[in-house]
Design a protein around this motif. Structure first.
Motif, PDB file in Angstrom:
ATOM      1  N   GLY A  11       4.525  -3.267  -2.010  1.00  0.00           N
ATOM      2  CA  GLY A  11       4.301  -2.055  -2.792  1.00  0.00           C
ATOM      3  C   GLY A  11       2.841  -1.882  -3.135  1.00  0.00           C
ATOM      4  N   PHE A  12       2.457  -0.617  -3.328  1.00  0.00           N
ATOM      5  CA  PHE A  12       1.112  -0.308  -3.827  1.00  0.00           C
ATOM      6  C   PHE A  12       1.310   0.491  -5.103  1.00  0.00           C
ATOM      7  N   GLY A  13       1.173  -0.134  -6.242  1.00  0.00           N
ATOM      8  CA  GLY A  13       1.474   0.559  -7.488  1.00  0.00           C
ATOM      9  C   GLY A  13       2.916   1.019  -7.450  1.00  0.00           C
ATOM     10  N   GLY A  14       3.121   2.315  -7.606  1.00  0.00           N
ATOM     11  CA  GLY A  14       4.486   2.850  -7.585  1.00  0.00           C
ATOM     12  C   GLY A  14       5.016   3.106  -6.174  1.00  0.00           C
ATOM     13  N   ILE A  15       4.165   2.976  -5.150  1.00  0.00           N
ATOM     14  CA  ILE A  15       4.600   3.312  -3.787  1.00  0.00           C
ATOM     15  C   ILE A  15       5.220   2.099  -3.108  1.00  0.00           C
ATOM     16  N   LYS A  16       6.444   2.292  -2.619  1.00  0.00           N
ATOM     17  CA  LYS A  16       7.069   1.198  -1.871  1.00  0.00           C
ATOM     18  C   LYS A  16       6.782   1.402  -0.394  1.00  0.00           C
ATOM     19  N   ALA A  17       5.827   0.641   0.113  1.00  0.00           N
ATOM     20  CA  ALA A  17       5.449   0.784   1.523  1.00  0.00           C
ATOM     21  C   ALA A  17       6.496   0.139   2.426  1.00  0.00           C
ATOM     22  N   LEU A  18       7.077  -0.982   1.993  1.00  0.00           N
ATOM     23  CA  LEU A  18       8.124  -1.668   2.762  1.00  0.00           C
ATOM     24  C   LEU A  18       9.186  -2.166   1.787  1.00  0.00           C
ATOM     25  N   PHE A  76      -6.554  -2.541  16.475  1.00  0.00           N
ATOM     26  CA  PHE A  76      -6.537  -1.768  15.234  1.00  0.00           C
ATOM     27  C   PHE A  76      -6.323  -0.283  15.521  1.00  0.00           C
ATOM     28  N   GLN A  77      -5.785   0.420  14.491  1.00  0.00           N
ATOM     29  CA  GLN A  77      -5.529   1.857  14.617  1.00  0.00           C
ATOM     30  C   GLN A  77      -6.838   2.584  14.953  1.00  0.00           C
ATOM     31  N   ASN A  78      -7.898   2.218  14.228  1.00  0.00           N
ATOM     32  CA  ASN A  78      -9.221   2.751  14.549  1.00  0.00           C
ATOM     33  C   ASN A  78      -9.993   1.636  15.225  1.00  0.00           C
ATOM     34  N   GLU A  82       3.356   3.263  17.917  1.00  0.00           N
ATOM     35  CA  GLU A  82       2.852   4.347  18.743  1.00  0.00           C
ATOM     36  C   GLU A  82       3.602   5.629  18.402  1.00  0.00           C
ATOM     37  N   HIS A  83       2.853   6.730  18.308  1.00  0.00           N
ATOM     38  CA  HIS A  83       3.473   8.010  17.949  1.00  0.00           C
ATOM     39  C   HIS A  83       4.027   8.736  19.162  1.00  0.00           C
ATOM     40  N   ASP A  84       3.495   8.431  20.361  1.00  0.00           N
ATOM     41  CA  ASP A  84       3.963   9.139  21.557  1.00  0.00           C
ATOM     42  C   ASP A  84       5.333   8.600  21.959  1.00  0.00           C
ATOM     43  N   ASP A 143      -1.588  -1.554  17.230  1.00  0.00           N
ATOM     44  CA  ASP A 143      -1.464  -0.464  16.251  1.00  0.00           C
ATOM     45  C   ASP A 143      -2.034   0.814  16.881  1.00  0.00           C
ATOM     46  N   GLU A 144      -1.154   1.645  17.362  1.00  0.00           N
ATOM     47  CA  GLU A 144      -1.501   2.912  18.019  1.00  0.00           C
ATOM     48  C   GLU A 144      -2.544   2.728  19.139  1.00  0.00           C
ATOM     49  N   PRO A 145      -2.206   1.929  20.143  1.00  0.00           N
ATOM     50  CA  PRO A 145      -3.191   1.647  21.202  1.00  0.00           C
ATOM     51  C   PRO A 145      -3.507   2.856  22.069  1.00  0.00           C
ATOM     52  N   GLY A 157       8.356   5.685  13.281  1.00  0.00           N
ATOM     53  CA  GLY A 157       8.736   6.306  12.016  1.00  0.00           C
ATOM     54  C   GLY A 157       7.749   7.396  11.686  1.00  0.00           C
ATOM     55  N   PRO A 158       8.144   8.338  10.831  1.00  0.00           N
ATOM     56  CA  PRO A 158       7.239   9.433  10.457  1.00  0.00           C
ATOM     57  C   PRO A 158       5.981   8.916   9.764  1.00  0.00           C
ATOM     58  N   ASN A 159       5.006   9.785   9.575  1.00  0.00           N
ATOM     59  CA  ASN A 159       3.778   9.400   8.867  1.00  0.00           C
ATOM     60  C   ASN A 159       4.115   8.818   7.501  1.00  0.00           C
ATOM     61  N   GLY A 160       3.450   7.710   7.174  1.00  0.00           N
ATOM     62  CA  GLY A 160       3.671   7.088   5.863  1.00  0.00           C
ATOM     63  C   GLY A 160       4.931   6.247   5.789  1.00  0.00           C
ATOM     64  N   ALA A 161       5.580   6.002   6.937  1.00  0.00           N
ATOM     65  CA  ALA A 161       6.853   5.264   6.940  1.00  0.00           C
ATOM     66  C   ALA A 161       6.672   3.777   6.654  1.00  0.00           C
ATOM     67  N   GLY A 162       5.456   3.267   6.876  1.00  0.00           N
ATOM     68  CA  GLY A 162       5.211   1.850   6.599  1.00  0.00           C
ATOM     69  C   GLY A 162       4.863   1.027   7.844  1.00  0.00           C
ATOM     70  N   LYS A 163       4.607   1.699   8.956  1.00  0.00           N
ATOM     71  CA  LYS A 163       4.375   0.983  10.231  1.00  0.00           C
ATOM     72  C   LYS A 163       3.108   0.119  10.169  1.00  0.00           C
ATOM     73  N   SER A 164       1.995   0.730   9.750  1.00  0.00           N
ATOM     74  CA  SER A 164       0.754  -0.051   9.673  1.00  0.00           C
ATOM     75  C   SER A 164       0.868  -1.138   8.617  1.00  0.00           C
ATOM     76  N   SER A 165       1.551  -0.824   7.519  1.00  0.00           N
ATOM     77  CA  SER A 165       1.741  -1.841   6.472  1.00  0.00           C
ATOM     78  C   SER A 165       2.451  -3.057   7.058  1.00  0.00           C
ATOM     79  N   LEU A 166       3.431  -2.810   7.905  1.00  0.00           N
ATOM     80  CA  LEU A 166       4.180  -3.905   8.527  1.00  0.00           C
ATOM     81  C   LEU A 166       3.249  -4.790   9.356  1.00  0.00           C
ATOM     82  N   LEU A 185      -3.407  -9.145   6.514  1.00  0.00           N
ATOM     83  CA  LEU A 185      -4.323  -8.264   5.779  1.00  0.00           C
ATOM     84  C   LEU A 185      -3.710  -7.869   4.437  1.00  0.00           C
ATOM     85  N   TYR A 186      -2.376  -7.721   4.421  1.00  0.00           N
ATOM     86  CA  TYR A 186      -1.656  -7.476   3.173  1.00  0.00           C
ATOM     87  C   TYR A 186      -0.733  -8.655   2.908  1.00  0.00           C
ATOM     88  N   GLN A 187      -0.498  -8.898   1.623  1.00  0.00           N
ATOM     89  CA  GLN A 187       0.401  -9.979   1.238  1.00  0.00           C
ATOM     90  C   GLN A 187       1.716  -9.385   0.748  1.00  0.00           C
TER      91      GLN A 187
HETATM   92  N1  LIG Z   1      -4.079   0.153   0.997  1.00  0.00           N
HETATM   93  C1  LIG Z   1      -3.191   1.019   0.491  1.00  0.00           C
HETATM   94  N2  LIG Z   1      -3.268   1.443  -0.786  1.00  0.00           N
HETATM   95  C2  LIG Z   1      -2.370   2.302  -1.301  1.00  0.00           C
HETATM   96  N3  LIG Z   1      -1.331   2.798  -0.614  1.00  0.00           N
HETATM   97  C3  LIG Z   1      -1.206   2.432   0.673  1.00  0.00           C
HETATM   98  C4  LIG Z   1      -2.124   1.527   1.298  1.00  0.00           C
HETATM   99  N4  LIG Z   1      -1.734   1.328   2.593  1.00  0.00           N
HETATM  100  C5  LIG Z   1      -0.633   2.088   2.756  1.00  0.00           C
HETATM  101  N5  LIG Z   1      -0.316   2.742   1.614  1.00  0.00           N
HETATM  102  C6  LIG Z   1       0.815   3.639   1.406  1.00  0.00           C
HETATM  103  O1  LIG Z   1       1.965   2.987   1.904  1.00  0.00           O
HETATM  104  C7  LIG Z   1       2.804   3.903   2.583  1.00  0.00           C
HETATM  105  C8  LIG Z   1       2.977   3.448   4.032  1.00  0.00           C
HETATM  106  O2  LIG Z   1       1.729   3.649   4.709  1.00  0.00           O
HETATM  107  P1  LIG Z   1       1.472   3.156   6.195  1.00  0.00           P
HETATM  108  O3  LIG Z   1       0.033   3.434   6.514  1.00  0.00           O
HETATM  109  O4  LIG Z   1       1.957   1.779   6.362  1.00  0.00           O
HETATM  110  O5  LIG Z   1       2.418   4.148   7.018  1.00  0.00           O
HETATM  111  P2  LIG Z   1       2.416   4.482   8.577  1.00  0.00           P
HETATM  112  O6  LIG Z   1       3.842   4.566   8.983  1.00  0.00           O
HETATM  113  O7  LIG Z   1       1.561   3.519   9.319  1.00  0.00           O
HETATM  114  O8  LIG Z   1       1.752   5.938   8.588  1.00  0.00           O
HETATM  115  P3  LIG Z   1       0.912   6.673   9.763  1.00  0.00           P
HETATM  116  O9  LIG Z   1       1.854   6.927  10.886  1.00  0.00           O
HETATM  117  O10 LIG Z   1       0.477   7.958   9.077  1.00  0.00           O
HETATM  118  O11 LIG Z   1      -0.237   5.770  10.132  1.00  0.00           O
HETATM  119  C9  LIG Z   1       2.144   5.273   2.453  1.00  0.00           C
HETATM  120  O12 LIG Z   1       2.712   5.942   1.360  1.00  0.00           O
HETATM  121  C10 LIG Z   1       0.695   4.934   2.215  1.00  0.00           C
HETATM  122  O13 LIG Z   1       0.049   5.949   1.477  1.00  0.00           O
END
Ligand SMILES: Nc1ncnc2c1ncn2[C@@H]1O[C@H](COP(=O)(O)OP(=O)(O)OP(=O)(O)O)[C@@H](O)[C@H]1O
Length: 288
Positions: free
Chosen positions: A45-52, A117-119, A242-244, A209-211, A69-78, A85-87
């Protein structure tokens, strides 16, 4: 992506996230299944946001496993949790028999894990060869002094590593570009250099991550070919974000689908694209 999913399979046969652990004989663990990587109920989680939220996932040897998954689904967080990089706030990440809550990033190479990396995260002022070589820095045994003084062991190591660089460059059709500065290359080629740098150490698990982001259709097809070829040649496992959807469906053995940090489906490409919850997740994302 939604329309691609719907076009492919309008019929609905749900694939719920039944974690494979439930199907194992009593007392047997995921590690015993031979998974290269296993996530057990990982939350972040990030504050109130549950990333996974309690995400479980197995990656077997030689498997190409997409996470979509859609944007913000948690893929990069995973991927960021897997690569340290994240704990994770809860849950466990296992590489073979080794378990972690927080993966130490400095041990990734030793664990046989490499990532892109994504970028782009290359050194633009260095050559392609130097950038690829940087993927071997953790294997270096001879100290800086040994290299400066050109001691025999350091020279042998340098020669061996240069050989590894040439080998991977050849496999990825980068030989002609080895002496060029990375910053002068077209974007698609730079993404390929990043893949080469990840592959040069011969990892057991590759995190992509999005190669193919920003690539032309031809470049994507080439990149998919290189990833498949690397897997076929060495039996490495791949996690692909990957989004494609065309690339994902064509390249993956299994696909996990995240939505708002929850794994809502997990199965073969055919199973996943027929799953009504997956379709709903993408429709919802599109309607938003
Ligand atoms: N470092 C961070 N600080 C705060 N919130 C974060 C951070 N990293 C991710 N989040 C939040 O966690 C949630 C999941 O984000 P994440 O980047 O993992 O999604 P994603 O599926 O990779 O999205 P996208 O396809 O747009 O790259 C989102 O709501 C995002 O705003």
């Amino acid at each position: 992506m939604t329309s691609a999913l719907l076009r492919a399979h309008p019929a609905a046969h749900p694939v719920r996230d039944r974690t494979e652990a439930q199907a194992l004989p009593k007392g047997e663990t995921r590690a015993a299944t031979g998974a290269v990587l296993a996530l057990e109920a990982v939350s972040l989680g990030f504050g109130g946001i549950k990333a996974l939220t309690a995400v479980s996932l197995d990656v077997k040897a030689g498997e190409i496993r997409a996470v979509i998954g859609p944007n913000g689904a948690g893929k990069s967080s995973l991927i960021n949790v897997i690569s340290g990089l994240y704990q994770a706030d809860a849950g466990e990440i296992r590489f073979g028999a080794q378990r972690f809550r927080a993966v130490p990033p400095q041990r990734l190479a030793v664990l046989g894990v490499a990532r892109t990396f994504q970028n782009l995260a290359l050194f633009p002022a260095l050559t392609v060869a130097e950038n690829i070589l940087s993927g071997l820095v953790f294997q270096r045994r001879s100290g800086v002094l040994g290299h400066l003084l050109s001691l025999p062991a350091a020279r042998r190591e340098q020669a061996r590593q240069n050989g590894q660089v040439r080998k991977v460059a050849e496999r990825l059709h980068l030989t002609a570009a080895l002496d060029r500065k990375v910053g002068t290359l077209p974007y698609g080629l730079q993404k390929r250099v990043e893949l080469a740098r990840a592959l040069v150490a011969e990892p057991r698990l590759l995190l992509l991550d999005e190669p193919m982001a920003g690539m032309t259709a031809t470049e994507k097809a080439e990149m998919a070919g290189f990833v498949r070829q690397a897997r076929d040649a060495s039996g490495l496992s791949v996690i692909l974000i990957e989004h494609d959807i065309g690339v994902v469906m064509g390249l993956s053995d299994h696909i996990a689908v995240l939505d708002h940090g929850v794994k809502i489906a997990d199965g073969t490409p055919d199973q996943v694209r027929r799953d009504p919850e997956v379709i709903r997740a993408y429709l919802g994302a599109e309607a938003a």
